[in-house]
Design an enzyme around this catalytic site. Structure first.
Site, PDB file in Angstrom:
ATOM      1  N   LYS A   1       0.833  -1.203   0.000  1.00  0.00           N
ATOM      2  CA  LYS A   1       0.000   0.000   0.000  1.00  0.00           C
ATOM      3  C   LYS A   1       0.870   1.256   0.000  1.00  0.00           C
ATOM      4  O   LYS A   1       2.003   1.248   0.484  1.00  0.00           O
ATOM      5  CB  LYS A   1      -0.868   0.035   1.261  1.00  0.00           C
ATOM      6  CG  LYS A   1      -1.933  -1.040   1.351  1.00  0.00           C
ATOM      7  CD  LYS A   1      -2.650  -0.926   2.684  1.00  0.00           C
ATOM      8  CE  LYS A   1      -3.746  -1.982   2.810  1.00  0.00           C
ATOM      9  NZ  LYS A   1      -4.895  -1.684   1.946  1.00  0.00           N
TER      10      LYS A   1
ATOM     11  N   ARG B   1     -10.876 -10.817   1.429  1.00  0.00           N
ATOM     12  CA  ARG B   1     -11.856 -11.712   0.809  1.00  0.00           C
ATOM     13  C   ARG B   1     -11.353 -13.161   0.788  1.00  0.00           C
ATOM     14  O   ARG B   1     -12.152 -14.090   0.786  1.00  0.00           O
ATOM     15  CB  ARG B   1     -12.194 -11.218  -0.599  1.00  0.00           C
ATOM     16  CG  ARG B   1     -11.057 -11.286  -1.580  1.00  0.00           C
ATOM     17  CD  ARG B   1     -11.276 -10.396  -2.792  1.00  0.00           C
ATOM     18  NE  ARG B   1     -11.219  -8.995  -2.426  1.00  0.00           N
ATOM     19  CZ  ARG B   1     -11.450  -7.989  -3.279  1.00  0.00           C
ATOM     20  NH1 ARG B   1     -11.750  -8.263  -4.544  1.00  0.00           N
ATOM     21  NH2 ARG B   1     -11.388  -6.741  -2.882  1.00  0.00           N
TER      22      ARG B   1
END
Length: 479
Positions: free
Chosen positions: A258, A333
């Site tokens: 990130k 997920r």
């Protein structure tokens, strides 16, 4: 929060540090105020002031005008926000007790004021060296003829659960590892009466939890799958309600690392979905709700080392499906998919997942709502919307058309873990849908779980959003 004593007052209390809730000047007991005070109160009401403080030097009294002025869209939310302003006055003047005297005739007004007051009073300061601490609020007396002991107890439980959730999310990743996260939830489970089971790394390997294990590959800290269960002996539902919460205790993005600004900086909050589900289960058990509910919280961090999983890897999930990893920052997920397919074996009535899953959801609706989607019947979404408005933890239903599933097709595996540049929140939900065969609802709380700038009764840090919403939702479903 644990130190506040809630007390239901049966007889009219002494007028010291009292808060009078009225919906109009006419409902106020004029006999307890002087003529000058009455003039002052009328003047402030004419200015649309919702909170009117009265300083008696050795104590304070406050008047709260409930109702709803031209600027507000929801009366109870207006009262919560007034409760936040009251919290500022309480702490500014170091008041250690308050007595709420409600002349409005509804218990909802008192509950809303208490929610705003206590949520705004929350602080996470265990790592501060405070040389001049203020006296915290110690006792809250409530005088409302419509309130019963059960109402007090429920309000106290929910507020404690919200505070617990916020504490977990605010804890630094250096101390809240996946193991410590499981320990803290276990402690709360024992207090509330929940049954808890922990599946460690060796268990997850035997269970073929490929998603959880892949995300954990780059970490020196082991993963854990936390299972919470509450089954009342007179449960109204034959099939359990199932909840899955994302428990990524820190997310670097993995090899798809990130950027930093408000991204990696606050990724200790990426387990907010798991903390929310833990808070929900705590409220269900503490209130002895006559239901059967199961929750799963897969917990790990997403770090980088030479063993970390990589874009291009193929993962075999718990249910046997293969996933091509296109982005290691779409890790939530993957761990939730394993939990969803595992909870299927309990044949739930429906499965509801909660996660800080996508920046897409946050960009779509900002800090004002929760992105909701799924294939469950409309009655569940309608109830969620109603609960969202009651608690002002509002949901926005996103489309969930099968067209979005085509964006997850892979040339070399059953599916990819990302769908492309557009509709990221929805394709994330469609990915999760592949791993449950039961009615499914997904809540993406990325925009509301962590507050970077104070907003009413949400101070900087974790908001605890989702606990009150889901408790109200479950309670309404099982009436």
């Amino acid at each position: 929060m644990d130190n506040i004593i809630f007390n239901l007052v049966k007889e009219k209390p002494q007028l010291v540090n009292s808060v009078f809730l009225v919906d109009s000047f006419d409902k106020l007991d004029k006999s307890i105020f002087s003529d000058r005070e009455i003039d002052y109160i009328q003047h402030r009401i004419a200015q649309n002031t919702r909170l009117i403080p009265l300083n008696y030097f050795y104590h304070w009294n406050f008047i709260v005008i409930t109702g709803c002025d031209d600027q507000c869209t929801d009366e109870l939310e207006s009262i919560r926000r007034t409760g936040a302003k009251l919290a500022d006055k309480v702490h500014e003047n170091e008041l250690d007790f308050l007595t709420l005297i409600d002349y409005s005739g509804r218990k909802e007004t008192t509950a809303a004021l208490v929610e705003g007051l206590l949520m705004a009073s929350y602080s996470f300061d265990k790592y501060k060296k405070n040389t001049n601490p203020t006296k915290p609020l110690k006792r809250l007396n409530i005088f409302n003829k419509h309130f019963k002991e059960d109402d007090i107890e429920e309000l106290e439980i929910v507020m404690q659960a919200v505070a617990m959730t916020r504490d977990l999310v605010n804890e630094p990743a250096s101390t809240l590892t996946a193991t410590r996260f499981a320990d803290e939830i276990t402690r709360a489970a024992h207090v509330s009466g929940l049954n808890v089971e922990l599946y460690r790394k060796e268990d997850l390997q035997k269970m073929n939890m490929g998603g959880i294990l892949a995300v954990n590959q780059g970490s020196e800290e082991p993963p854990v799958l936390i299972k919470l269960e509450w089954k009342h002996p007179k449960a109204k539902n034959k099939k359990p309600l199932a909840f899955v919460g994302k428990g990524v205790v820190y997310d670097s993005g993995g090899l798809s690392i990130k950027p930093t600004a408000k991204s990696m900086d606050y990724m200790k909050s990426d387990m907010a979905g798991g903390a929310t589900v833990a808070g929900l289960m705590y409220t269900i058990a503490r209130s002895k709700m006559p239901i059967h509910a199961i929750a799963l919280i897969p917990a790990t961090d997403n770090r980088i080392n030479s063993k970390a999983y990589s874009p291009g890897d193929i993962i075999t999930m718990h249910n046997g499906k293969s996933v091509e990893v296109m982005n290691t920052d779409a890790e939530g997920r993957l761990i939730m998919a394993d939990a969803l397919s595992y909870v299927d074996k309990f044949e739930p009535e429906f499965v509801l997942s909660v996660a800080t899953l996508t920046g897409s959801a946050s960009r779509a609706i900002g800090p004002y709502g929760i992105a909701a989607m799924g294939n469950a019947k409309n009655k569940y979404f309608n109830q969620l919307e109603e609960s969202g408005m009651r608690t002002y933890e509002r949901i926005v239903k996103f489309p969930f058309w099968d067209d979005y599933a085509t964006m997850l097709k892979s040339d070399i595996a059953d599916l990819k873990n990302v769908g492309g540049e557009s509709a990221g929140a929805i394709t994330a939900g469609k990915f999760l849908e592949h791993f449950t065969n039961h009615p499914f609802i997904h809540l993406d709380i990325a925009g509301v779980a962590f507050v970077h700038k104070a907003l009413h009764y949400h101070k900087f840090g974790s908001s605890g959003v989702g606990v009150r919403l889901l408790f109200d939702f479950v309670k309404a479903l099982t009436k």
